[in-house]
Design an enzyme around this catalytic site. Structure first.
Site, PDB file in Angstrom:
ATOM      1  N   TYR A   1       0.833  -1.197   0.000  1.00 49.37           N
ATOM      2  CA  TYR A   1       0.000   0.000   0.000  1.00 49.37           C
ATOM      3  C   TYR A   1       0.865   1.243   0.000  1.00 49.37           C
ATOM      4  O   TYR A   1       1.911   1.269   0.656  1.00 49.37           O
ATOM      5  CB  TYR A   1      -0.891   0.031   1.248  1.00 49.37           C
TER       6      TYR A   1
ATOM      7  N   GLU B   1      -0.842   4.643   0.014  1.00 49.01           N
ATOM      8  CA  GLU B   1      -1.783   5.773  -0.028  1.00 49.01           C
ATOM      9  C   GLU B   1      -1.057   7.068   0.316  1.00 49.01           C
ATOM     10  O   GLU B   1      -0.228   7.101   1.236  1.00 49.01           O
ATOM     11  CB  GLU B   1      -2.945   5.528   0.938  1.00 49.01           C
TER      12      GLU B   1
ATOM     13  N   ASP C   1      -9.187  15.606 -22.987  1.00 50.56           N
ATOM     14  CA  ASP C   1      -8.999  14.174 -22.732  1.00 50.56           C
ATOM     15  C   ASP C   1      -8.308  13.621 -23.979  1.00 50.56           C
ATOM     16  O   ASP C   1      -8.943  13.383 -24.999  1.00 50.56           O
ATOM     17  CB  ASP C   1     -10.374  13.527 -22.513  1.00 50.56           C
TER      18      ASP C   1
ATOM     19  N   THR D   1      -5.229   8.288 -20.895  1.00 50.33           N
ATOM     20  CA  THR D   1      -4.905   6.927 -20.482  1.00 50.33           C
ATOM     21  C   THR D   1      -3.455   6.704 -20.900  1.00 50.33           C
ATOM     22  O   THR D   1      -2.884   7.483 -21.674  1.00 50.33           O
ATOM     23  CB  THR D   1      -5.797   5.884 -21.167  1.00 50.33           C
TER      24      THR D   1
ATOM     25  N   LYS E   1      -3.061   3.518 -24.750  1.00 50.52           N
ATOM     26  CA  LYS E   1      -3.498   3.556 -26.157  1.00 50.52           C
ATOM     27  C   LYS E   1      -2.280   3.901 -27.023  1.00 50.52           C
ATOM     28  O   LYS E   1      -1.350   3.103 -27.060  1.00 50.52           O
ATOM     29  CB  LYS E   1      -4.659   4.535 -26.308  1.00 50.52           C
TER      30      LYS E   1
ATOM     31  N   ARG F   1      -2.304  -0.399 -18.684  1.00 54.84           N
ATOM     32  CA  ARG F   1      -3.635   0.200 -18.587  1.00 54.84           C
ATOM     33  C   ARG F   1      -3.668   1.125 -17.375  1.00 54.84           C
ATOM     34  O   ARG F   1      -3.350   0.694 -16.261  1.00 54.84           O
ATOM     35  CB  ARG F   1      -4.717  -0.876 -18.407  1.00 54.84           C
TER      36      ARG F   1
HETATM   37  N1  DSN Z   1     -13.000   2.327 -24.316  1.00 53.55           N
HETATM   38  C1  DSN Z   1     -12.084   3.256 -24.885  1.00 53.55           C
HETATM   39  C2  DSN Z   1     -12.176   3.280 -26.370  1.00 53.55           C
HETATM   40  O1  DSN Z   1     -12.272   2.225 -26.921  1.00 53.55           O
HETATM   41  O2  DSN Z   1     -12.119   4.327 -26.993  1.00 53.55           O
HETATM   42  C3  DSN Z   1     -12.194   4.597 -24.319  1.00 53.55           C
HETATM   43  O3  DSN Z   1     -12.163   4.519 -22.943  1.00 53.55           O
END
Ligand code: DSN
Length: 412
Positions: free
Chosen positions: A51, A53, A197, A223, A226, A232
């Site tokens: 942990y 935190e 975003d 994120t 990607k 992730r």
């Molecule tokens: N689920 C993602 C996507 O496929 O674009 C976005 O969070």
């Protein structure tokens, strides 16, 4: 998996089946990618055991000295990658990152102005089925019906009428360049904050292949899995003036213990993304998307907005008289993984849809280039133009497997 296959052969077998699916197929889901062995090792390390935190230097648990070093390294590398003043690497996902910004800078019941889900936006930007649609008022913009691109004049008009607290830009299914400066100016004009975003395009923004939102808009969320090609997870970047509010909103506001193995893997990913080879990779993602889009349109398939500027394209299947669902299933049988997607002015449900979203980050990570894109475009066309022909699907599947077997699953 040599240890796991002895202690838990059941799950080891499932993982092996999935490895083969990934190795033998073509992953064209625009939001997915393949990570390096280094990222996998950090994720699968003993950094999962503790942990932590709090934040580096201010933890609620003893024994965090090395966790502090890992989190500091991740923060510093992310700041360097995007030129950010402040970075928070603890959000477990992109939605959590967005939630932290909303919680930090909006009261319940205030208004978000964002892109509609069925025009390319994301659930966490204000969909009625997400917490955003339940906790906040939401006004939404779409794309221009003719160009199928963002119209900043209309968004400005909407902002003046709706007086939102936060304007959200960024999308999950928008194939064109986003003008972050225009969005911040619109927000400034109505005294709103602007949040970008950049989850889908983060790798492109970091390498200058797409304009960077960091330092342009008030808050950038992303994120890390990607186009950025890491584990992730999520992250937030902002100027120092917002740092304290953002950090408090993440912890203790909405998360407990950070996933420190993931944070270690984020650090690895950010270092990889700082290398010149990652810029080459990002350029190739976009080149590949353009060639794939060109092949599909040359073959008579219609793409929303006519093409792409980034890593993805959105196909409108209306003229073919087939649904996104049918296309996803048929291509899946041929070893080509894509997802059905709503298109602007969609008439079908999100479970059926009239469109397909196709992206090149994962196949580019495998080392595929323009020649493979032309081949993939030809296979997609072949299946979609004769969707009920099982023999065609089988033939394409054989060719896909042969090609996929020549390319690695693990980028350097
Ligand atoms: N689920 C993602 C996507 O496929 O674009 C976005 O969070």
């Amino acid at each position: 998996m040599s240890y796991l296959s002895k202690t838990d052969p059941e799950i080891a077998d499932i993982i092996e089946k999935e490895r083969l699916r990934q190795q033998n197929g073509l992953e064209l889901i625009a939001s997915e990618n393949l990570v390096s062995y280094a990222v996998l090792e950090a994720m699968g390390s003993i950094m999962t055991n503790k942990y932590a935190e709090g934040y580096p230097g201010k933890r609620y648990y003893g024994g965090c000295e090395f966790y502090d070093m890992a989190e500091n390294l991740a923060r510093e590398r992310l700041k360097k990658l995007f030129g950010a003043e402040h970075a928070n690497v603890q959000p477990h996902s992109g939605t959590q990152a967005n939630m932290a910004v909303y919680f930090a800078f909006m009261k319940l019941g205030e208004k978000i102005l964002s892109m509609k889900l069925n025009q390319g936006g994301h659930l966490s930007h204000g969909s009625p089925v997400s917490f955003t649609g339940k906790f906040y008022q939401v006004a939404q913009y779409g794309v221009d019906p003719k160009t199928e691109m963002l119209d900043y004049g209309i968004i400005d008009e909407m902002a003046r009428k709706e007086k939102p607290q936060i304007i959200v830009c960024g999308a999950s299914a928008y194939p064109r360049t986003i003008d972050f400066k225009a969005f911040q100016e619109i927000a400034d004009g109505v005294g709103a904050y602007c949040m970008a975003d950049i989850a889908h395009i983060a790798g492109l923004c970091a390498t200058g292949i797409h304009p960077n939102s960091v330092g342009v808009v008030n808050f950038t969320t992303t994120t890390t899995h990607k186009t950025l090609r890491g584990p992730r997870g999520g992250a937030i970047m902002c100027n120092n003036e917002y740092a304290q509010a953002i950090d408090k909103a993440v912890f203790p506001g909405m998360q407990g213990g950070p996933l420190m193995n993931t944070i270690a893997a984020k650090a690895v990913c950010f270092e990889e993304a700082l290398k010149p080879s990652f810029k080459e990779y990002s350029k190739q993602i976009v080149k590949n998307a353009r060639v794939l889009a060109g092949t599909l349109t040359d073959n008579g398939l219609r793409l929303v907005s006519g093409g792409t500027d980034n890593h993805l394209m959105l196909m409108d299947l209306t003229e073919q008289g087939i649904t996104g669902l049918e296309a996803e299933v048929a291509l899946g049988k041929a070893g080509i993984t894509v997802n059905k997607n709503t298109i602007p002015n969609e008439t079908k449900s999100p479970f059926v849809t009239s469109g397909l979203r196709i992206g090149t980050p994962a196949v580019t990570s495998r080392g595929m280039k323009e020649a493979e894109m032309r081949q993939i475009g030809t296979w997609i066309t072949k299946v979609l133009k004769d969707i009920h022909n099982e023999a065609v699907i089988r033939e394409v599947h054989t060719d896909v497997t042969m090609m996929a077997s020549r390319f690695t699953l693990h980028p350097e």
